[in-house]
Design a protein around this motif. Sequence first.
Motif, mmCIF file in Angstrom:
data_model
loop_
_atom_site.group_PDB
_atom_site.id
_atom_site.type_symbol
_atom_site.label_atom_id
_atom_site.label_comp_id
_atom_site.label_asym_id
_atom_site.label_seq_id
_atom_site.Cartn_x
_atom_site.Cartn_y
_atom_site.Cartn_z
ATOM 1 N N GLU A 49 0.854 -1.184 0.000
ATOM 2 C CA GLU A 49 0.000 0.000 0.000
ATOM 3 C C GLU A 49 0.889 1.233 0.000
ATOM 4 O O GLU A 49 1.878 1.308 0.743
ATOM 5 C CB GLU A 49 -0.917 -0.015 1.224
ATOM 6 C CG GLU A 49 -2.015 1.034 1.188
ATOM 7 C CD GLU A 49 -1.598 2.325 1.855
ATOM 8 O OE1 GLU A 49 -2.037 3.396 1.387
ATOM 9 O OE2 GLU A 49 -0.828 2.277 2.825
ATOM 10 N N GLN A 50 0.561 2.193 -0.851
ATOM 11 C CA GLN A 50 1.427 3.350 -1.098
ATOM 12 C C GLN A 50 1.682 4.184 0.156
ATOM 13 O O GLN A 50 2.815 4.539 0.456
ATOM 14 C CB GLN A 50 0.804 4.219 -2.193
ATOM 15 C CG GLN A 50 1.405 5.603 -2.338
ATOM 16 C CD GLN A 50 2.766 5.599 -3.002
ATOM 17 O OE1 GLN A 50 3.077 4.706 -3.766
ATOM 18 N NE2 GLN A 50 3.574 6.598 -2.699
ATOM 19 N N SER A 197 0.887 7.874 -15.744
ATOM 20 C CA SER A 197 -0.567 7.703 -15.890
ATOM 21 C C SER A 197 -1.065 8.176 -17.250
ATOM 22 O O SER A 197 -2.253 8.058 -17.550
ATOM 23 C CB SER A 197 -1.296 8.454 -14.778
ATOM 24 O OG SER A 197 -1.060 9.847 -14.864
ATOM 25 N N CYS A 227 -6.339 2.239 -12.551
ATOM 26 C CA CYS A 227 -4.911 2.100 -12.816
ATOM 27 C C CYS A 227 -4.295 3.460 -13.143
ATOM 28 O O CYS A 227 -4.798 4.191 -13.999
ATOM 29 C CB CYS A 227 -4.651 1.117 -13.949
ATOM 30 S SG CYS A 227 -2.888 0.803 -14.229
ATOM 31 N N ALA A 245 0.133 0.372 -10.534
ATOM 32 C CA ALA A 245 -0.385 1.121 -9.389
ATOM 33 C C ALA A 245 -1.848 1.409 -9.661
ATOM 34 O O ALA A 245 -2.215 1.859 -10.746
ATOM 35 C CB ALA A 245 0.392 2.412 -9.184
ATOM 36 N N ASN A 247 -5.462 3.114 -7.907
ATOM 37 C CA ASN A 247 -6.062 3.930 -6.851
ATOM 38 C C ASN A 247 -7.573 3.756 -6.855
ATOM 39 O O ASN A 247 -8.232 3.995 -7.867
ATOM 40 C CB ASN A 247 -5.707 5.405 -7.036
ATOM 41 C CG ASN A 247 -6.348 6.282 -5.975
ATOM 42 O OD1 ASN A 247 -7.441 6.811 -6.152
ATOM 43 N ND2 ASN A 247 -5.664 6.426 -4.854
ATOM 44 N N ARG A 248 -8.101 3.340 -5.726
ATOM 45 C CA ARG A 248 -9.545 3.225 -5.534
ATOM 46 C C ARG A 248 -9.873 3.602 -4.091
ATOM 47 O O ARG A 248 -9.158 3.207 -3.163
ATOM 48 C CB ARG A 248 -10.052 1.793 -5.796
ATOM 49 C CG ARG A 248 -9.817 1.269 -7.201
ATOM 50 C CD ARG A 248 -10.246 -0.195 -7.304
ATOM 51 N NE ARG A 248 -9.807 -0.792 -8.558
ATOM 52 C CZ ARG A 248 -9.846 -2.117 -8.799
ATOM 53 N NH1 ARG A 248 -10.326 -2.946 -7.876
ATOM 54 N NH2 ARG A 248 -9.416 -2.584 -9.962
ATOM 55 N N THR A 252 -4.055 3.556 -2.650
ATOM 56 C CA THR A 252 -3.268 3.182 -3.824
ATOM 57 C C THR A 252 -2.450 1.938 -3.497
ATOM 58 O O THR A 252 -1.717 1.908 -2.506
ATOM 59 C CB THR A 252 -2.321 4.310 -4.256
ATOM 60 O OG1 THR A 252 -3.100 5.465 -4.609
ATOM 61 C CG2 THR A 252 -1.471 3.896 -5.443
ATOM 62 N N GLN A 271 -4.648 -7.129 -7.890
ATOM 63 C CA GLN A 271 -5.161 -5.819 -7.499
ATOM 64 C C GLN A 271 -6.630 -5.916 -7.051
ATOM 65 O O GLN A 271 -7.003 -5.389 -5.986
ATOM 66 C CB GLN A 271 -5.027 -4.824 -8.661
ATOM 67 C CG GLN A 271 -3.602 -4.410 -9.003
ATOM 68 C CD GLN A 271 -3.076 -3.319 -8.085
ATOM 69 O OE1 GLN A 271 -3.640 -3.026 -7.029
ATOM 70 N NE2 GLN A 271 -1.965 -2.714 -8.477
#
Length: 395
Positions: A49-50, A197, A227, A245, A247-248, A252, A271
């Motif tokens: 986890e980021q 991104s 993503c 990577a 993010n939700r 992230t 993921q």
Amino acid sequence: MGIKKHNAAIKYIGVFLLTASVLLTNFYAVRAEDTGTVGTSAQAAAVIEQNSGRVLYNKNADQELPMASTTKIMTAAVALKYGNLSDVIEVSATAAGVEGSSMYLECGEKITLENLLYGLMLLSGNDAAVAIAEHIGGGVDGFVELMNKTASELGLSHTHFDNPNGLPSDTHYTTALELAKITRYAMSMPEFVQIVSTKSKTIPWEGKGYDRSMTNHNKLLGSLEGCIGVKTGFTKAAGRCLVSAVNRNDMTLICVTLNDPNDWADHASLQNSMFQKYSQNVLTSTEMIIDKISVAGGMLGYAGVSPNKTYTFPVCENDSVSVDTNVDSENMKFPIKSGDVVGTGTVTVNGENYGNFELLANSDIDLARPSKGSFWNDMKNDIVYVFQYWLSMFR
């Protein structure tokens, strides 16, 4: 989600100091090595986890392996650390002639560092990597020194770089977990996130009558919900390597697979599974009142106590998380002003310390008297103290 408060050694004194242990139950557990919920065909894999860096999934994640062009994550991070995006670089014959994947740089072409980074990360340009290395490090060797220096600064002991592009070398390697940590570092840079991104990019092509168009090799950007990057890689020695990577819901996750013949599907599966199992929780917040100081047993009111740090953490239903606070009664001096440090606290996850913080008073306490003697004597003194306090207000 249940929250229980456990008081530690509460004693009635002139200034009543509440020491609390807040236990957060029914939280979301994370094992340091979770391989039972989802499989992967990768030789090694990791999901972290980021924000916290916590490991959610680990398969041979400490095994030293080649990483092919995912090397360029560190190349980009070092370039952003030491360079300026507006720098204009003249491409050397060496850079233009490098083998492998390319953004088709030409000797003598002038191009900004920013556009080289797009070519590096979208097209996996080995030529871009060398051009960047020559500009930032004064040459490939100097740049590689910066890459290894940065790895050391990140505490990575199983990573070594020989070049900025990931071409095969016996002493060019990392691990799935350490590559995830490198990516976490790179993803802390907004410019890096912007680049990786990006699905497609058009930039000027010096000397041509048309622009240079680039399409990101990372097809997860268009197929996996949330993503936001980051990099593909392949050599015969390394096999298929992939870092993603996603993010939700304000969380992230970074996923790494090394030598994975089914990497696209494995990343989608890993993921999705991790997001289904884990969620981000605020364990402490600077806006949270998690303890209090009560003056004269509360008869003169209370001062809320808040942590000076915010901690968020990915957790799941089997986790044991506690936030423990300790008001420093021995060293407390009055009057207390809002923002004064009045104690300390810790955040513990599954018995391991995750973070420490200070406790700050939320309001002023102008009058307070240290307590001495027995319980009943203190109570009597407090009544007298309160009476005198109220009398003082009418003088």
